[in-house]
Design a protein around this motif. Structure first.
Motif, short mmCIF file in Angstrom:
data_model
loop_
_atom_site.label_atom_id
_atom_site.label_comp_id
_atom_site.label_asym_id
_atom_site.label_seq_id
_atom_site.Cartn_x
_atom_site.Cartn_y
_atom_site.Cartn_z
N ARG A 73 0.83 -1.20 0.00
CA ARG A 73 0.00 0.00 0.00
C ARG A 73 0.87 1.26 0.00
O ARG A 73 0.62 2.21 -0.75
CB ARG A 73 -0.93 0.01 1.20
CG ARG A 73 -1.82 1.26 1.24
CD ARG A 73 -2.58 1.41 2.54
NE ARG A 73 -3.71 0.50 2.60
CZ ARG A 73 -3.76 -0.58 3.35
NH1 ARG A 73 -2.72 -0.90 4.11
NH2 ARG A 73 -4.83 -1.35 3.36
N GLN A 77 0.85 3.90 -3.02
CA GLN A 77 0.47 5.28 -2.76
C GLN A 77 1.52 6.23 -3.33
O GLN A 77 1.18 7.25 -3.95
CB GLN A 77 0.31 5.51 -1.25
CG GLN A 77 -0.96 4.92 -0.67
CD GLN A 77 -1.00 5.02 0.84
OE1 GLN A 77 0.03 5.17 1.51
NE2 GLN A 77 -2.20 4.93 1.42
N LEU A 347 -4.85 0.11 -4.74
CA LEU A 347 -5.04 0.69 -3.41
C LEU A 347 -6.42 0.33 -2.86
O LEU A 347 -6.56 0.04 -1.67
CB LEU A 347 -4.87 2.21 -3.47
CG LEU A 347 -3.43 2.72 -3.67
CD1 LEU A 347 -3.42 4.22 -3.86
CD2 LEU A 347 -2.56 2.33 -2.48
N ALA A 350 -6.20 -3.15 -1.78
CA ALA A 350 -5.45 -3.27 -0.53
C ALA A 350 -6.38 -3.07 0.67
O ALA A 350 -6.26 -3.77 1.68
CB ALA A 350 -4.31 -2.25 -0.50
N ASP A 351 -7.30 -2.12 0.56
CA ASP A 351 -8.26 -1.91 1.64
C ASP A 351 -9.15 -3.14 1.83
O ASP A 351 -9.44 -3.55 2.96
CB ASP A 351 -9.13 -0.68 1.35
CG ASP A 351 -8.34 0.61 1.36
OD1 ASP A 351 -7.27 0.64 2.00
OD2 ASP A 351 -8.78 1.59 0.72
#
Length: 410
Positions: A73, A77, A347, A350-351
């Motif tokens: 992550r 980012q 991303l 990833a959450d």
């Protein structure tokens, strides 16, 4: 046969053993209450201990996956931010290219634009070589050099090579890539319109130019090289197209009268002529087989801006080159935007993975607790029962120990 006789000493030894066992059980129960564990050691419940160890292994794996997804992550980012910065730089270069096409600008103004574009190109080069907080290249692909993009012959040469390892790690249910394939993002820009490229002859002196062209019939494309020659025939400008691969004229494209703004179409290709050619001017058409890269596109535009204006042909060549560079830059910008969208999707994933791992951790922790944790209410109740039993046994033993036959003999 004589009845078995139990000696007083044996009776006392048996009683002492029972008291010792009760006291040991009480200590064990006290240890369980202190630790909060029903299974303190494997011997307490071998089956539960084995199952709990298996659950602990799965919990350790989840912890490892959580660390990996956190690292991914962070990298994504930073990559997403870098791609956003790259997109802004490309847009600024595009604005300068459009300004450079202003016919009212002189060599001095165009040189100023070229210097600004050089600075932006260097910034893009720096972004492409950016590393994350752990020192990994954000755009190194599958690995390789820590500096994946290399300027081969120094600043301004336009020659950049990719020293990373091409390819992209595949995302899994619990892991994501920690770097992106910079070769795909920055180095795979299609030339021209993506199918063929139109270039002016180096010796052109007229104001001839063309648009970027398009495919009119995919099935009719040959992938051959062509040359368009212009000639003055009895005061009328005409053009002829030759297939250089087969060294033959193209049917229907020989001795055609030229008109500014006319649309030309043959062998599945279509494009528009503009300007006023002079006899001897040429236009070449080649297949766009080899991709270019964003750094070369910018350098080509810089070189075009620095072309000195000596005659009408220089202006036309500059306009043609800038138009092509603008089209290629837009194609490269699209690739950067797609890569940024991919980083954003990772991303989001990833959450989702973090939530999934968190739920699994809760489930496994509950399972492990049910196998080895102590029910405190039940444990304290058992401890109190054992304590009362031990105290009663000790008082009984003390009373019995005082009994003797001599006490009843007077």
């Amino acid at each position: 046969m004589n009845p078995m006789r139990v000696t007083t000493a044996h009776s006392y030894d048996t009683t002492i053993a029972q008291l010792t066992k009760r006291q040991a059980d009480l200590v064990d129960q006290q240890e369980r209450i202190s630790s909060g564990k029903r299974v303190v050691r494997a011997s307490d419940d071998p089956v539960a201990a084995a199952l709990a160890e298996s659950v602990q292994t799965r919990l350790s794996r989840i912890t490892s996956d959580q660390r990996a997804i956190d690292a991914s992550r962070t990298s994504m980012q930073q990559a997403e931010g870098a791609l956003g910065e790259a997109g802004d730089l490309i847009q600024r270069v595009r604005d300068l290219m459009v300004s450079g096409g202003n016919a009212a600008y002189g060599d001095t103004q165009r040189e100023a634009l070229a210097k600004q574009m050089e600075g932006l190109r260097e910034q893009l080069f720096s972004v492409a070589n950016r590393q994350d907080s752990a020192g990994r290249s954000l755009f190194g692909g599958l690995g390789g050099s820590s500096t994946p993009f290399v300027q081969e012959f120094g600043s301004g040469s336009g020659q950049v090579r990719f020293d990373g390892q091409r390819g992209q790690q595949a995302a899994t249910d619990v892991r994501l890539p920690q770097s992106m394939d910079g070769n795909t993002v920055f180095m795979r820009v299609p030339q021209g319109n993506g199918t063929f490229v139109l270039d002016q002859g180096a010796a052109n002196t007229g104001s001839l130019r063309s648009d970027i062209g398009k495919v009119s019939d995919l099935s009719a494309l040959t992938g051959h090289d062509y040359r368009i020659d212009f000639a003055d025939v009895a005061g009328v400008m005409q053009y002829s197209v030759t297939d250089l691969t087969t060294a033959t004229p193209v049917a229907g494209q020989t001795g055609v009268n030229y008109t500014a703004g006319m649309q030309v179409e043959f062998d599945g290709m279509s494009f528009q002529f503009n300007g006023a050619p002079k006899a001897g001017d040429t236009l070449g058409i080649t297949p766009a087989d080899t991709p270019t890269d964003l750094f070369k596109v910018m350098q080509d535009a810089i070189d075009a801006l620095r072309t000195p204006t000596n005659d009408t042909g220089d202006n036309a060549r500059r306009t043609q080159d800038l138009g092509r560079s603008l089209t290629e830059l837009d194609a490269g910008h699209d690739r950067v935007l797609l890569a940024r969208a991919q980083a954003g999707e990772w991303l989001n994933r990833a959450d989702t993975i973090t939530d999934l791992l968190g739920n699994r951790e809760v489930d496994h922790t509950a399972e492990k607790s049910s196998l080895e944790d102590l029910d405190m209410v039940k444990g304290i109740s058992e401890f109190q029962s054992q304590q009362v039993g031990l105290e009663a046994a000790m008082k009984s033993y003390a009373s019995i120990q005082k009994l003797s036959l001599f006490q009843y003999v007077s």
